[in-house]
Design an enzyme around this catalytic site. Structure first.
Site, short mmCIF file in Angstrom:
data_model
loop_
_atom_site.label_atom_id
_atom_site.label_comp_id
_atom_site.label_asym_id
_atom_site.label_seq_id
_atom_site.Cartn_x
_atom_site.Cartn_y
_atom_site.Cartn_z
N ASP A 10 96.37 127.65 -25.70
CA ASP A 10 97.67 126.97 -25.72
C ASP A 10 98.72 128.00 -26.11
O ASP A 10 98.40 129.10 -26.59
CB ASP A 10 97.65 125.81 -26.74
CG ASP A 10 98.99 125.11 -26.85
OD1 ASP A 10 99.58 124.78 -25.81
OD2 ASP A 10 99.48 124.93 -27.99
N SER A 11 99.99 127.62 -25.97
CA SER A 11 101.07 128.51 -26.38
C SER A 11 101.13 128.66 -27.90
O SER A 11 101.75 129.60 -28.39
CB SER A 11 102.40 127.94 -25.88
OG SER A 11 102.53 126.60 -26.33
N CYS A 94 97.50 123.54 -22.88
CA CYS A 94 98.96 123.49 -22.77
C CYS A 94 99.37 122.85 -21.43
O CYS A 94 98.91 123.27 -20.36
CB CYS A 94 99.47 124.93 -22.83
SG CYS A 94 101.24 125.09 -22.66
N ASN A 95 100.23 121.86 -21.50
CA ASN A 95 100.69 121.18 -20.28
C ASN A 95 101.48 122.13 -19.39
O ASN A 95 101.32 122.14 -18.17
CB ASN A 95 101.55 119.97 -20.64
CG ASN A 95 100.75 118.87 -21.29
OD1 ASN A 95 100.47 117.86 -20.66
ND2 ASN A 95 100.36 119.03 -22.54
N GLU A 173 106.36 119.65 -35.39
CA GLU A 173 105.90 120.77 -36.25
C GLU A 173 106.46 120.65 -37.65
O GLU A 173 105.85 121.09 -38.63
CB GLU A 173 106.26 122.12 -35.60
CG GLU A 173 105.43 122.34 -34.36
CD GLU A 173 105.32 123.78 -33.89
OE1 GLU A 173 105.76 124.69 -34.61
OE2 GLU A 173 104.79 123.99 -32.78
N CYS A 205 102.77 116.70 -23.33
CA CYS A 205 102.99 117.92 -24.11
C CYS A 205 102.00 117.85 -25.28
O CYS A 205 101.75 116.76 -25.81
CB CYS A 205 104.43 117.97 -24.62
SG CYS A 205 104.73 119.26 -25.84
N THR A 206 101.46 119.01 -25.65
CA THR A 206 100.44 119.04 -26.70
C THR A 206 100.85 118.32 -27.98
O THR A 206 100.01 117.78 -28.70
CB THR A 206 100.13 120.50 -27.07
OG1 THR A 206 101.36 121.22 -27.19
CG2 THR A 206 99.24 121.14 -26.03
N HIS A 207 102.14 118.34 -28.28
CA HIS A 207 102.61 117.81 -29.57
C HIS A 207 102.79 116.29 -29.57
O HIS A 207 102.79 115.66 -30.62
CB HIS A 207 103.94 118.44 -29.95
CG HIS A 207 103.85 119.90 -30.30
ND1 HIS A 207 103.34 120.84 -29.43
CD2 HIS A 207 104.21 120.57 -31.42
CE1 HIS A 207 103.39 122.02 -29.99
NE2 HIS A 207 103.92 121.90 -31.20
N1 DGL Z 1 102.08 123.53 -25.59
C1 DGL Z 1 103.28 123.24 -24.84
C2 DGL Z 1 102.96 122.16 -23.77
O1 DGL Z 1 102.05 121.37 -23.92
C3 DGL Z 1 104.40 122.79 -25.75
C4 DGL Z 1 105.00 123.88 -26.60
C5 DGL Z 1 105.63 125.00 -25.80
O2 DGL Z 1 106.70 124.82 -25.21
O3 DGL Z 1 105.02 126.07 -25.73
O4 DGL Z 1 103.62 122.14 -22.77
#
Ligand code: DGL
Length: 303
Positions: A10-11, A94-95, A173, A205-207
């Site tokens: 993931d990012s 990560c999406n 976060e 989105c992961t969050h």
């Molecule tokens: N992990 C990213 C996603 O799921 C969200 C955070 C980012 O922008 O890197 O798209």
């Protein structure tokens, strides 16, 4: 039964929502997680950049799994002689990276690579009765059109609405899951979805799975929510089962996290996403692993 690790990347820290769901279904697996914390966010970057970062993450996971295996073998007495074991699967948590890099990674890799989009769309299509489906995600995910086209190819008559919600990542976060500022932000982003009477919303989105409660509050539970971390973990489990690649039940599952920035911030917030503190977090320098992956290669996979 297949030994070897599942690689997840993931990012940053958000992909731990996928690790959490995976560990609930697959407690015996070794999971290598890479959070590219030095270069987060991916959601505001171009497709080419996200694709290059994702190819680097894949390369790192391939090398890391071999090194880990080597370390385990050297530790065993007498040292094992069998050939090195490959990484058995890669999950793009990560999406944004799934949207831009899934096909590039698949072309480059002989093991299964799965992303979060397909299974989430499949779940949404199961849940939606009115065929009016909303997606929320990063600007990059929404701009890519990957969720939208996947829904339309599942059901050309579906009405699809997609909205970038960039303020939600920092709120999560910060831990503001039940907070008036988050409720107001959600209400502002989601108002048009209420007016359009969607019946299903993909938390793309992961969050966002951490905001499930707040989103439910806003819609009064009239909208079914799809959590891609759950659907991708189910897809991974089915795939490993089908291939006979599940780790043996005698094996103790292990999670090793790698981050590209200092681990401090990751360790501070990881528990929110993972449901507990990660035991082992190591900082890595991706530039040592990625020789041979240039901008040209990333560009060759433009989608
Ligand atoms: N992990 C990213 C996603 O799921 C969200 C955070 C980012 O922008 O890197 O798209």
């Amino acid at each position: 039964m297949q030994q070897g690790a599942i690689g997840v990347f993931d990012s940053g820290v958000g992909g731990l929502t996928v690790v959490r769901a995976l560990r609930a279904l697959l407690p015996h697996e070794t999971i290598l997680y890479l959070g590219d914390t030095a270069r987060v966010p991916y959601g505001t970057r171009s497709g080419d950049t996200v694709r290059r970062y994702s190819l680097e993450a894949l390369r790192f996971l391939e090398v890391a799994s071999r090194e880990l295996d080597l370390r385990k073998r050297q530790a065993s007495q007498p040292p094992e002689q069998s050939p090195p074991l490959p990484l058995k699967m890669v999950i793009i948590a990560c999406n944004t990276a799934t949207a831009y890099a899934l096909s590039a990674l698949r072309e480059r890799c002989s093991i299964p690579v799965i992303g979060v989009i397909r299974s989430a769309v499949w779940k949404a299509m199961q849940l939606s009765k009115s065929r009016r489906v909303g997606i929320i995600g990063t600007a990059g995910t929404v701009r890519s059109g990957a969720y939208q086209s996947s829904i339309r190819s599942a059901d050309p008559s579906a009405v699809v609405l997609a909205k970038a919600c960039p303020l939600l990542v920092p709120l999560v976060e910060e831990g503001w899951l039940d907070h008036p500022v988050t409720d107001l932000t959600l209400a502002t982003y989601l108002a048009e979805y209420k007016e359009s009477s969607i019946d299903t919303l993909i938390l793309g989105c992961t969050h966002y799975p951490l905001l499930r409660g707040a989103v439910d509050r806003y819609f009064g539970q009239s909208v079914a929510l799809v959590d891609p971390s759950e659907s991708v973990s189910q897809e991974a489990t089915l795939l490993l089962q089908k291939r006979g690649w599940l780790a043996s039940e005698g094996q103790e599952g292990e999670l090793i996290c790698f981050v590209t920035d200092t681990p401090h911030r990751f360790q501070q917030v990881a528990h929110r996403f993972l449901g507990g503190a990660p035991q082992r977090v190591e900082q890595v320098d991706l530039s040592q692993y990625v020789r041979g992956i240039g901008a040209q290669e990333a560009n060759d996979h433009r989608i």
